[in-house]
Design a protein around this motif. Structure first.
Motif, PDB file in Angstrom:
ATOM      1  N   ASP A 250       3.474  41.242  56.861  1.00 16.15           N
ATOM      2  CA  ASP A 250       3.192  39.866  56.453  1.00 16.15           C
ATOM      3  C   ASP A 250       4.092  39.435  55.312  1.00 16.15           C
ATOM      4  O   ASP A 250       4.624  38.306  55.295  1.00 16.15           O
ATOM      5  CB  ASP A 250       1.728  39.734  56.038  1.00 16.15           C
ATOM      6  N   THR A 251       4.274  40.321  54.327  1.00 20.37           N
ATOM      7  CA  THR A 251       5.141  39.982  53.194  1.00 20.37           C
ATOM      8  C   THR A 251       6.587  39.844  53.636  1.00 20.37           C
ATOM      9  O   THR A 251       7.288  38.906  53.242  1.00 20.37           O
ATOM     10  CB  THR A 251       5.031  41.040  52.088  1.00 20.37           C
ATOM     11  N   LEU A 252       7.054  40.764  54.483  1.00 22.56           N
ATOM     12  CA  LEU A 252       8.437  40.695  54.957  1.00 22.56           C
ATOM     13  C   LEU A 252       8.657  39.436  55.789  1.00 22.56           C
ATOM     14  O   LEU A 252       9.709  38.812  55.719  1.00 22.56           O
ATOM     15  CB  LEU A 252       8.785  41.946  55.769  1.00 22.56           C
TER      16      LEU A 252
ATOM     17  N   ARG B 137       2.850  41.119  45.527  1.00 27.12           N
ATOM     18  CA  ARG B 137       2.641  40.679  44.148  1.00 27.12           C
ATOM     19  C   ARG B 137       1.294  39.978  44.008  1.00 27.12           C
ATOM     20  O   ARG B 137       0.617  40.126  42.991  1.00 27.12           O
ATOM     21  CB  ARG B 137       3.762  39.744  43.706  1.00 27.12           C
ATOM     22  N   GLU B 138       0.906  39.211  45.019  1.00 30.54           N
ATOM     23  CA  GLU B 138      -0.368  38.503  44.915  1.00 30.54           C
ATOM     24  C   GLU B 138      -1.535  39.480  44.876  1.00 30.54           C
ATOM     25  O   GLU B 138      -2.512  39.253  44.153  1.00 30.54           O
ATOM     26  CB  GLU B 138      -0.548  37.520  46.072  1.00 30.54           C
ATOM     27  N   ASP B 139      -1.459  40.579  45.641  1.00 29.74           N
ATOM     28  CA  ASP B 139      -2.511  41.597  45.583  1.00 29.74           C
ATOM     29  C   ASP B 139      -2.665  42.122  44.163  1.00 29.74           C
ATOM     30  O   ASP B 139      -3.771  42.235  43.627  1.00 29.74           O
ATOM     31  CB  ASP B 139      -2.174  42.777  46.505  1.00 29.74           C
TER      32      ASP B 139
ATOM     33  N   ALA C 106      13.260  42.212  49.404  1.00 32.74           N
ATOM     34  CA  ALA C 106      13.952  40.989  49.815  1.00 32.74           C
ATOM     35  C   ALA C 106      15.462  41.202  49.986  1.00 32.74           C
ATOM     36  O   ALA C 106      16.042  40.755  50.984  1.00 32.74           O
ATOM     37  CB  ALA C 106      13.677  39.858  48.819  1.00 32.74           C
ATOM     38  N   PRO C 107      16.152  41.904  49.059  1.00 32.72           N
ATOM     39  CA  PRO C 107      17.585  42.133  49.274  1.00 32.72           C
ATOM     40  C   PRO C 107      17.869  42.967  50.523  1.00 32.72           C
ATOM     41  O   PRO C 107      18.885  42.742  51.205  1.00 32.72           O
ATOM     42  CB  PRO C 107      18.024  42.874  48.000  1.00 32.72           C
ATOM     43  N   ASP C 108      16.989  43.915  50.836  1.00 35.32           N
ATOM     44  CA  ASP C 108      17.186  44.735  52.037  1.00 35.32           C
ATOM     45  C   ASP C 108      17.039  43.886  53.296  1.00 35.32           C
ATOM     46  O   ASP C 108      17.738  44.108  54.291  1.00 35.32           O
ATOM     47  CB  ASP C 108      16.184  45.883  52.047  1.00 35.32           C
ATOM     48  N   VAL C 109      16.105  42.924  53.254  1.00 38.80           N
ATOM     49  CA  VAL C 109      15.949  42.010  54.391  1.00 38.80           C
ATOM     50  C   VAL C 109      17.238  41.234  54.618  1.00 38.80           C
ATOM     51  O   VAL C 109      17.719  41.093  55.758  1.00 38.80           O
ATOM     52  CB  VAL C 109      14.764  41.046  54.152  1.00 38.80           C
TER      53      VAL C 109
END
Length: 282
Positions: free
Chosen positions: A276-278, A171-173, A145-148
């Motif tokens: 999908d997560t990104l 995390r959900e996986d 997330a910080p890299d995004v």
């Protein structure tokens, strides 16, 4: 069977609580442990108890009547082995039947600086004699997330990971896997290495971030020396900068690369694609 999840107000813990219910656990059989119970947002019917790794006096009451403990590793690097051992000792004293622990991918051979505390916890579990299931989790895709956010501003993803590959999962996986094994005692005395189905390098990560943001993002490879200088210039102290640089060095050495499918086999579905997560983070 009562299942207690620690750190239930955190990113992973609250998802484990949700996945336990999705996997068929009755709300009355799930207990959410939190340092500050008022901060734990849990589904209706789930009981919340105070459980603070740094306050041993909170542990006996929280663990009373618990059959399976899901011990989510703490976030305080340097304190975790001590904290986890206190919980393990209290679980043994309370007669907990099994402990599920969220460890680090290939902890016993990993060069990552996070590994020693996980190894120490695994050793404490073995010494306790309480049946345990070890979940050695690869990187969370949400870690980026910080890299995004940096790439949103700069169009650059800079790291010293070289051509190292990461088989991250959402995390959900990984929460889903914790729920699966917590609800089935046949997983006792087993260690699982858990990774996403697809490993990627940082050029691919930059492309995936660019796709999520709708702009071009370029991977800028750094040497370890350049990374240290950049981190310290950004305000990190020498110790913290060295820790981050050591993480990237471990990734460059292949610490998080994998083509294993244990995670998707456990949860009965493919793992969540990185894109999908990104996309959800952007």
């Amino acid at each position: 069977m009562t299942v207690l999840v620690t750190a239930a107000s955190g990113h992973l813990g609250h998802l484990i609580v949700e996945r336990l219910l999705a996997r068929g656990a009755a709300p009355a059989d799930v207990v959410a442990g939190a340092r500050v119970p008022e901060r734990a947002q849990v589904p209706d019917g789930v009981r919340v108890v105070e459980l603070d790794y740094d306050r041993p006096e909170t542990l006996p009451a929280a663990l009373d009547g618990v059959a399976t403990l899901v011990l989510v590793s703490g976030s305080e690097v340097g304190q975790r082995a001590r904290q986890h051992t206190a919980v393990i000792d209290a679980a043994k004293a309370a007669g907990v039947g099994r402990i599920v622990y969220t460890s680090l991918y290939r902890a016993d051979s990993s060069p990552l600086p996070l590994a020693p505390e996980h190894v120490a916890t695994e050793q404490a579990l073995a010494a306790s004699g309480v049946p345990a299931t070890i979940l050695r989790n690869n990187w969370y895709s949400e870690n980026y997330a910080p890299d995004v956010e940096r790439a949103r501003e700069t169009g650059i993803l800079a790291s010293a990971t070289g051509s190292g590959r990461v088989a991250s999962a959402s995390r959900e996986d990984l929460a889903d896997a914790a729920a699966v094994v917590a609800l089935d005692d046949t997983h006792a005395h087993k260690t699982y290495e858990l990774s996403g189905d697809v490993a990627w390098d940082y050029t691919e990560l930059a492309n995936a971030i660019g796709g999520a943001l709708g702009r071009e993002v370029t991977y800028q490879p750094l040497t370890s020396e350049q990374q240290l200088e950049a981190l310290q210039a950004a305000g990190l102290d020498e110790g913290t900068a060295g820790f981050v640089a050591a993480l990237d060095a471990g990734i460059a050495a292949g610490a998080l690369d994998s083509d294993d499918r244990t995670l998707s086999t456990l949860i009965g579905r493919p793992t969540t694609p990185l894109a999908d997560t990104l996309g959800a983070l952007s």
